[in-house]
Design a protein around this motif. Structure first.
Motif, PDB file in Angstrom:
ATOM      1  N   MET A   1     -45.900  38.560  60.040  1.00 61.30           N
ATOM      2  CA  MET A   1     -45.787  37.639  58.901  1.00 61.30           C
ATOM      3  C   MET A   1     -44.567  38.012  58.072  1.00 61.30           C
ATOM      4  O   MET A   1     -44.343  39.182  57.783  1.00 61.30           O
ATOM      5  N   SER A   2     -43.811  37.015  57.690  1.00 59.06           N
ATOM      6  CA  SER A   2     -42.600  37.258  56.906  1.00 59.06           C
ATOM      7  C   SER A   2     -42.940  37.849  55.550  1.00 59.06           C
ATOM      8  O   SER A   2     -43.908  37.470  54.919  1.00 59.06           O
ATOM      9  N   ARG A   3     -42.111  38.811  55.113  1.00 59.74           N
ATOM     10  CA  ARG A   3     -42.292  39.393  53.775  1.00 59.74           C
ATOM     11  C   ARG A   3     -42.109  38.331  52.704  1.00 59.74           C
ATOM     12  O   ARG A   3     -42.590  38.464  51.606  1.00 59.74           O
ATOM     13  N   GLN A   4     -41.417  37.255  53.017  1.00 59.96           N
ATOM     14  CA  GLN A   4     -41.138  36.196  52.048  1.00 59.96           C
ATOM     15  C   GLN A   4     -41.972  34.943  52.318  1.00 59.96           C
ATOM     16  O   GLN A   4     -41.663  33.871  51.825  1.00 59.96           O
ATOM     17  N   MET A   5     -43.036  35.080  53.121  1.00 65.17           N
ATOM     18  CA  MET A   5     -43.842  33.897  53.434  1.00 65.17           C
ATOM     19  C   MET A   5     -44.335  33.236  52.154  1.00 65.17           C
ATOM     20  O   MET A   5     -44.733  33.901  51.216  1.00 65.17           O
ATOM     21  N   GLU A   6     -44.306  31.910  52.146  1.00 69.52           N
ATOM     22  CA  GLU A   6     -44.753  31.188  50.962  1.00 69.52           C
ATOM     23  C   GLU A   6     -46.199  30.736  51.135  1.00 69.52           C
ATOM     24  O   GLU A   6     -46.554  30.142  52.146  1.00 69.52           O
ATOM     25  N   TYR A   7     -47.009  31.035  50.126  1.00 71.76           N
ATOM     26  CA  TYR A   7     -48.426  30.656  50.132  1.00 71.76           C
ATOM     27  C   TYR A   7     -48.641  29.476  49.184  1.00 71.76           C
ATOM     28  O   TYR A   7     -47.819  29.191  48.312  1.00 71.76           O
ATOM     29  N   ASP A   8     -49.786  28.827  49.347  1.00 75.71           N
ATOM     30  CA  ASP A   8     -50.181  27.829  48.346  1.00 75.71           C
ATOM     31  C   ASP A   8     -50.531  28.532  47.031  1.00 75.71           C
ATOM     32  O   ASP A   8     -50.187  28.064  45.952  1.00 75.71           O
ATOM     33  N   CYS A   9     -51.236  29.666  47.168  1.00 74.93           N
ATOM     34  CA  CYS A   9     -51.640  30.400  45.959  1.00 74.93           C
ATOM     35  C   CYS A   9     -51.737  31.891  46.246  1.00 74.93           C
ATOM     36  O   CYS A   9     -52.181  32.295  47.331  1.00 74.93           O
ATOM     37  N   ILE A  10     -51.312  32.695  45.274  1.00 68.08           N
ATOM     38  CA  ILE A  10     -51.518  34.145  45.311  1.00 68.08           C
ATOM     39  C   ILE A  10     -52.488  34.488  44.191  1.00 68.08           C
ATOM     40  O   ILE A  10     -52.303  34.068  43.040  1.00 68.08           O
TER      41      ILE A  10
END
Length: 388
Positions: A1-10
Motif C-alpha cells: 500500500m502506498s504511503r500516500q494512499m488516499e482514504y475516504d476518512c482517517i
C-alpha cells in the motif's frame, strides 16, 4: 500500500469512540484508516478494562433518549459477531431523597417510561442485602441497566471493522495534521491523506487539535480504579443478583460514587470515585494523589459492611472532562471536513456505537440522527482560545 494512499476518512484514536466511528464508515463502504499511537491492545487511555456500566438513568432527557438506540446497537453488534457484550444486572441509584441530582435522575426515567423499581426504606435491606442506606437517602433501580464487557467490546468492533475491509495501523503517533480539501496526516510511520478526518484521541485531543488552530476547554484527570475484597466470598456477586450501583451524593463525597459486581477479579468488587486529579496523559504514572481512595474508604466503611475497607487492587484510567461534562461532537469551526469527538467526561463508553454513527454522519456531511446542540463547540465560545 502506498504511503500516500488516499482514504475516504482517517480516524485518529482507536478507543471505543474511534473504533465505532471507523466501523460505521466501513459499513458505508468508505475506505477508512484507523490510526492508534500505541500498540493494541493498550491501557494508556480511557477505553481499557473489562467492565463498564450501561444505563438509561441520567438527569438529562437527551442522554436517556440516546441510550434507547445504544442498547439496540450493542445487541446488533453481539448478533453480528456472535459475542456476548452485555449482562443485565440493574442499576441501583441511591442519593439524598431531596437532592436535585437524585430527583432529576428519577424523574427522567419515569418521564421516559424506563422500567424502574422504587425501593422503600423499610424494604431496602431485603432487596439489597449487605448495603446500608444512609439516613435521608432514597433508592430506585433502573432495571434495564447492566455491565458491558469493555475490552471484549473493543476487540469485537475492531475485528468487525477489519472484516469490512477497514485498515488499522497501531504504534503510529500523529505528528502533524495539515487541513485542506484533502487532509494530510503525518505519523511516526508514514503520511496519509483523506477527504475527511475524525479526531477521537481522548486525553490527547488538544495536542492534535493544536495542529488545526483549535483548543477546547478540556481537563484530563487520572481516576483510581479500585477493587475491594469481600469479607465473605459471594456477598456482592452476580449470582446473588447484586446490581451495579450509583450514589449521586453521599456524606463522604461531592461527586458520584459508582460500583460494579465482581467480574474482573473473583471476590473483588469495583467501586470508584467519579473524579480525580488533573494530569498530563503522558505522565499519568507520576500522579500519586490518593484523596479519592480516602473518600472511598470512609464510604465503604459506612455503606458496605461486607467489604474490607482497604482496596485490594488499584488501577488507573483517564477522564477527559468538559466544563459541563457533556461530550463534544462537532465539525471543526474552520475546517468542516475535520470532525471532533472529545470530552466524554467519564461516561461515554456506553454511547460508543451511537457516537460512532453520529461522527460518521458528520464526517460525510450528513444531517446527524440526533440534535447535537448540547454537544456543539460553540457553547464554549467564551472559554476557547486559538492555538495559533
Amino acid at each position: 500500500m502506498s504511503r500516500q494512499m488516499e482514504y475516504d476518512c482517517i480516524v485518529i484514536g482507536a478507543g471505543v469512540q474511534g473504533s465505532f466511528t471507523a466501523y460505521q464508515l466501513a459499513k458505508k463502504k468508505k475506505a477508512t484508516l484507523l490510526l492508534e499511537q500505541f500498540l493494541l491492545p493498550h491501557t494508556r487511555g480511557s477505553s481499557h478494562g473489562q467492565t463498564r456500566i450501561i444505563r438509561k438513568a441520567y438527569e438529562e432527557d437527551f442522554y436517556t433518549h440516546m441510550m434507547e438506540e445504544c442498547y439496540q446497537l450493542w445487541a446488533q453488534l453481539e448478533r453480528e459477531a456472535g459475542v456476548k457484550l452485555y449482562r443485565q444486572t440493574g442499576l441501583l441509584v441511591m442519593g439524598p431523597e431531596n437532592s436535585q441530582d437524585y430527583q432529576m435522575m428519577k424523574n427522567t426515567l419515569q418521564r421516559n417510561q424506563v422500567p424502574t423499581v422504587i425501593l422503600k426504606r423499610d424494604e431496602f435491606s431485603s432487596h439489597i442485602p449487605n448495603v446500608i442506606l444512609s439516613d435521608g437517602d432514597a433508592a430506585f433501580v433502573d432495571t434495564t441497566a447492566g455491565v458491558l464487557y469493555a475490552d471484549r467490546a473493543l476487540r469485537t468492533v475492531q475485528g468487525q471493522f477489519q472484516k469490512l475491509g477497514g485498515v488499522i495501523k497501531d504504534g503510529q503517533k500523529v505528528t502533524d495534521i495539515k487541513p485542506g480539501p484533502v487532509v494530510t496526516v503525518s505519523t511516526s510511520g508514514g503520511v496519509y491523506r483523506a477527504k475527511s478526518v475524525v479526531i477521537t484521541a481522548g486525553p490527547w485531543a488538544n495536542r492534535l487539535l493544536s495542529h488545526t488552530g483549535l483548543q477546547l476547554p478540556l481537563q484530563v484527570v487520572r481516576i483510581n480504579v479500585c477493587y475491594w475484597k469481600e469479607k465473605q466470598p459471594g456477598l456482592y456477586n452476580v449470582k446473588r443478583r447484586f446490581p451495579c450501583f450509583l450514589h449521586t451524593g453521599s456524606k463522604e463525597a461531592r461527586d458520584h460514587i459508582y460500583g460494579l459486581p465482581s467480574n474482573e477479579y473473583p471476590g473483588l468488587i469495583k467501586i470508584c470515585y467519579h473524579n480525580g486529579s488533573e494530569t498530563d496523559p503522558d505522565k499519568r504514572d507520576r500522579q500519586t494523589d490518593r484523596s479519592d481512595i480516602d473518600i472511598l474508604r470512609r464510604y465503604i466503611t459506612h455503606c458496605f459492611p461486607g467489604l474490607e475497607p482497604e482496596p485490594a487492587v488499584v488501577e488507573s484510567c483517564l477522564y477527559t472532562l468538559t466544563p459541563d461534562r457533556h461530550f463534544v461532537l462537532d465539525c471543526h469551526p474552520t475546517h468542516s471536513n475535520i470532525v471532533i469527538g472529545a470530552g466524554f467526561s467519564g461516561h461515554g463508553f456506553k454511547f460508543g456505537p451511537l457516537i460512532g454513527k453520529l461522527l460518521c454522519e458528520l464526517s460525510q456531511g450528513e444531517v446527524p440522527s440526533y440534535d447535537l446542540s448540547p454537544f456543539r463547540i460553540r457553547r464554549f465560545q467564551a472559554k476557547m482560545k486559538s492555538a495559533l
